[in-house]
Motif scaffolding. Structure first.
Motif, PDB file in Angstrom:
ATOM      1  N   GLY A   1       0.767  -1.231   0.000  1.00  0.00           N
ATOM      2  CA  GLY A   1       0.000   0.000   0.000  1.00  0.00           C
ATOM      3  C   GLY A   1       0.797   1.278   0.000  1.00  0.00           C
ATOM      4  O   GLY A   1       0.437   2.236  -0.685  1.00  0.00           O
ATOM      5  N   ASN A   2       1.889   1.340   0.766  1.00  0.00           N
ATOM      6  CA  ASN A   2       2.728   2.537   0.802  1.00  0.00           C
ATOM      7  C   ASN A   2       3.969   2.242   1.629  1.00  0.00           C
ATOM      8  O   ASN A   2       3.953   2.393   2.847  1.00  0.00           O
ATOM      9  CB  ASN A   2       1.964   3.741   1.354  1.00  0.00           C
ATOM     10  N   TRP A   3       5.025   1.835   0.959  1.00  0.00           N
ATOM     11  CA  TRP A   3       6.198   1.310   1.658  1.00  0.00           C
ATOM     12  C   TRP A   3       6.786   2.341   2.622  1.00  0.00           C
ATOM     13  O   TRP A   3       7.043   3.491   2.265  1.00  0.00           O
ATOM     14  CB  TRP A   3       7.276   0.881   0.657  1.00  0.00           C
ATOM     15  N   GLY A   4       6.951   1.884   3.859  1.00  0.00           N
ATOM     16  CA  GLY A   4       7.566   2.713   4.886  1.00  0.00           C
ATOM     17  C   GLY A   4       6.605   3.615   5.630  1.00  0.00           C
ATOM     18  O   GLY A   4       6.955   4.183   6.663  1.00  0.00           O
ATOM     19  N   LEU A   5       5.378   3.786   5.131  1.00  0.00           N
ATOM     20  CA  LEU A   5       4.380   4.664   5.757  1.00  0.00           C
ATOM     21  C   LEU A   5       3.241   3.823   6.326  1.00  0.00           C
ATOM     22  O   LEU A   5       2.064   4.001   5.996  1.00  0.00           O
ATOM     23  CB  LEU A   5       3.843   5.666   4.741  1.00  0.00           C
ATOM     24  N   TRP A   6       3.584   2.910   7.199  1.00  0.00           N
ATOM     25  CA  TRP A   6       2.630   1.887   7.626  1.00  0.00           C
ATOM     26  C   TRP A   6       1.488   2.440   8.459  1.00  0.00           C
ATOM     27  O   TRP A   6       0.353   1.951   8.375  1.00  0.00           O
ATOM     28  CB  TRP A   6       3.366   0.775   8.367  1.00  0.00           C
ATOM     29  N   GLU A   7       1.733   3.452   9.269  1.00  0.00           N
ATOM     30  CA  GLU A   7       0.653   4.034  10.055  1.00  0.00           C
ATOM     31  C   GLU A   7      -0.396   4.669   9.146  1.00  0.00           C
ATOM     32  O   GLU A   7      -1.606   4.538   9.390  1.00  0.00           O
ATOM     33  CB  GLU A   7       1.211   5.078  11.030  1.00  0.00           C
ATOM     34  N   GLU A   8       0.053   5.349   8.099  1.00  0.00           N
ATOM     35  CA  GLU A   8      -0.881   5.952   7.154  1.00  0.00           C
ATOM     36  C   GLU A   8      -1.665   4.883   6.396  1.00  0.00           C
ATOM     37  O   GLU A   8      -2.864   5.045   6.130  1.00  0.00           O
ATOM     38  CB  GLU A   8      -0.139   6.854   6.165  1.00  0.00           C
ATOM     39  N   VAL A   9      -0.992   3.806   6.026  1.00  0.00           N
ATOM     40  CA  VAL A   9      -1.683   2.713   5.334  1.00  0.00           C
ATOM     41  C   VAL A   9      -2.793   2.152   6.212  1.00  0.00           C
ATOM     42  O   VAL A   9      -3.939   2.009   5.774  1.00  0.00           O
ATOM     43  CB  VAL A   9      -0.687   1.589   4.948  1.00  0.00           C
ATOM     44  N   GLU A  10      -2.446   1.841   7.444  1.00  0.00           N
ATOM     45  CA  GLU A  10      -3.435   1.237   8.341  1.00  0.00           C
ATOM     46  C   GLU A  10      -4.579   2.201   8.653  1.00  0.00           C
ATOM     47  O   GLU A  10      -5.749   1.798   8.673  1.00  0.00           O
ATOM     48  CB  GLU A  10      -2.754   0.801   9.643  1.00  0.00           C
ATOM     49  N   ARG A  11      -4.252   3.458   8.845  1.00  0.00           N
ATOM     50  CA  ARG A  11      -5.271   4.442   9.249  1.00  0.00           C
ATOM     51  C   ARG A  11      -6.169   4.867   8.078  1.00  0.00           C
ATOM     52  O   ARG A  11      -7.392   4.952   8.224  1.00  0.00           O
ATOM     53  CB  ARG A  11      -4.582   5.670   9.834  1.00  0.00           C
ATOM     54  N   ASP A  12      -5.568   5.136   6.908  1.00  0.00           N
ATOM     55  CA  ASP A  12      -6.287   5.824   5.833  1.00  0.00           C
ATOM     56  C   ASP A  12      -6.552   4.993   4.588  1.00  0.00           C
ATOM     57  O   ASP A  12      -7.451   5.333   3.811  1.00  0.00           O
ATOM     58  CB  ASP A  12      -5.512   7.080   5.406  1.00  0.00           C
ATOM     59  N   LEU A  13      -5.779   3.922   4.380  1.00  0.00           N
ATOM     60  CA  LEU A  13      -5.852   3.223   3.095  1.00  0.00           C
ATOM     61  C   LEU A  13      -6.408   1.809   3.214  1.00  0.00           C
ATOM     62  O   LEU A  13      -7.076   1.326   2.286  1.00  0.00           O
ATOM     63  CB  LEU A  13      -4.458   3.190   2.459  1.00  0.00           C
ATOM     64  N   ALA A  14      -6.133   1.137   4.314  1.00  0.00           N
ATOM     65  CA  ALA A  14      -6.639  -0.227   4.485  1.00  0.00           C
ATOM     66  C   ALA A  14      -8.163  -0.213   4.444  1.00  0.00           C
ATOM     67  O   ALA A  14      -8.809   0.594   5.104  1.00  0.00           O
ATOM     68  CB  ALA A  14      -6.152  -0.825   5.810  1.00  0.00           C
ATOM     69  N   GLY A  15      -8.721  -1.095   3.625  1.00  0.00           N
ATOM     70  CA  GLY A  15     -10.155  -1.161   3.429  1.00  0.00           C
ATOM     71  C   GLY A  15     -10.624  -0.484   2.156  1.00  0.00           C
ATOM     72  O   GLY A  15     -11.790  -0.628   1.764  1.00  0.00           O
ATOM     73  N   ALA A  16      -9.733   0.243   1.486  1.00  0.00           N
ATOM     74  CA  ALA A  16     -10.094   0.915   0.235  1.00  0.00           C
ATOM     75  C   ALA A  16     -10.230  -0.115  -0.893  1.00  0.00           C
ATOM     76  O   ALA A  16      -9.706  -1.227  -0.802  1.00  0.00           O
ATOM     77  CB  ALA A  16      -9.032   1.953  -0.130  1.00  0.00           C
TER      78      ALA A  16
END
Length: 288
Positions: A179-194
């Protein structure tokens, strides 16, 4: 069934030079010689049924020539278990004609790499390509997040990806590197489930550094097990694609990393191949 959705091969004449340059840039080790034969040997040893080649066009002049070569080699590559995407560059002028040509020749998707192409993912040139490729029913796989060798700017950030999803609604949009290498908090918060797919390429476990090189600040950025599991559970295992980024990861080691995760048998079946098989259909026709 195991399908490695994200690998790279290079023509034999340039493979050694390309691997050397990229290894120096990223400070990481490579695990095959970068050729189709080297990949096929790795797949046979590992028990991988298919791998999907993801070409990266670093300039517009490469697009037609490289795609023509991949179209010509498509059948011989598939006999080795290697499927191939085409590539596109944001500066390639006649992108619509080229995307139609790829579709008509049975190429199931394209790879774009905003960092190597020095163009943000939400640049209008990229958005037009994604939009038209989606209209043609092509899968679009993009590098997502920081690139380990080009880490001064995130050319494919979570906000840019959310803009693509909101404005284009691509039906077959795959985000490499979970989803976004190295930006795991953003992936989990904003992108997971898209409504997108994540591939697991170069995202899990310890990065193998080339012992002769050092310098990148991102050698410890891969996901730990607990973080990976939270993202998978929030995003859904049905939208995760097994991928290694070979030759930059060892396929055998990467299969083992997923096998050792506390996933259910059903989740592993989906991740290892079932999801990719559905996404690639009808380009991937399995024997009865």
């Amino acid at each position: 069934m195991i399908i490695d959705f994200h690998i790279h091969t290079f023509p034999g004449a340039i493979s050694k030079n390309v691997l050397g340059k990229l290894s120096k840039l990223s400070h990481t080790k490579y695990f095959t010689d970068g050729s189709a034969n080297g990949l096929a040997a790795s797949m046979q040893k590992t028990g991988i049924d298919y791998s999907v080649n993801q070409p990266v066009m670093t300039n517009a002049a490469q697009v037609e020539k490289v795609n023509s070569s991949l179209i010509a080699e498509k059948e011989s590559m598939q006999k080795q278990g290697i499927l191939t995407f085409g590539g596109m560059h944001p500066d390639y002028a006649d992108y619509k004609h080229e995307l139609i040509r790829l579709r008509q020749n049975g190429i199931p998707g394209i790879k774009i790499h905003p960092a190597y192409q020095n163009t943000d993912l939400d640049d209008i040139k990229m958005m037009r390509i994604i939009d038209f490729a989606s209209e043609q029913g092509l899968i679009v796989l993009t590098h997502a997040g920081i690139d380990i060798g080009i880490f001064d700017h995130n050319y494919a950030s979570v906000p840019q990806i959310l803009k693509i999803i909101d404005e284009i609604h691509p039906e077959k949009f795959v985000l490499a590197h979970m989803g976004n290498w190295g930006l795991w908090e953003e992936v989990e918060r904003d992108l997971a489930g898209a409504p997108v797919w994540f591939d697991t390429a170069f995202a899990i476990g310890v990065i193998t550094q080339d012992e002769a090189k050092s310098g990148t600040p991102y050698l410890s950025c891969n996901l730990k097990e607990a973080d990976f599991m939270r993202i998978v559970r929030k995003h859904g295992a049905d939208k995760i694609l097994f991928a290694t980024d070979s030759p930059w990861e060892d396929q055998m080691d990467y299969v083992n990393r997923i096998q050792e995760m506390p996933l259910s048998a059903e989740e592993k079946t989906m991740i290892f191949g079932e999801n990719a098989q559905k996404l690639l259909s009808p380009a991937l026709v399995l024997p009865d």
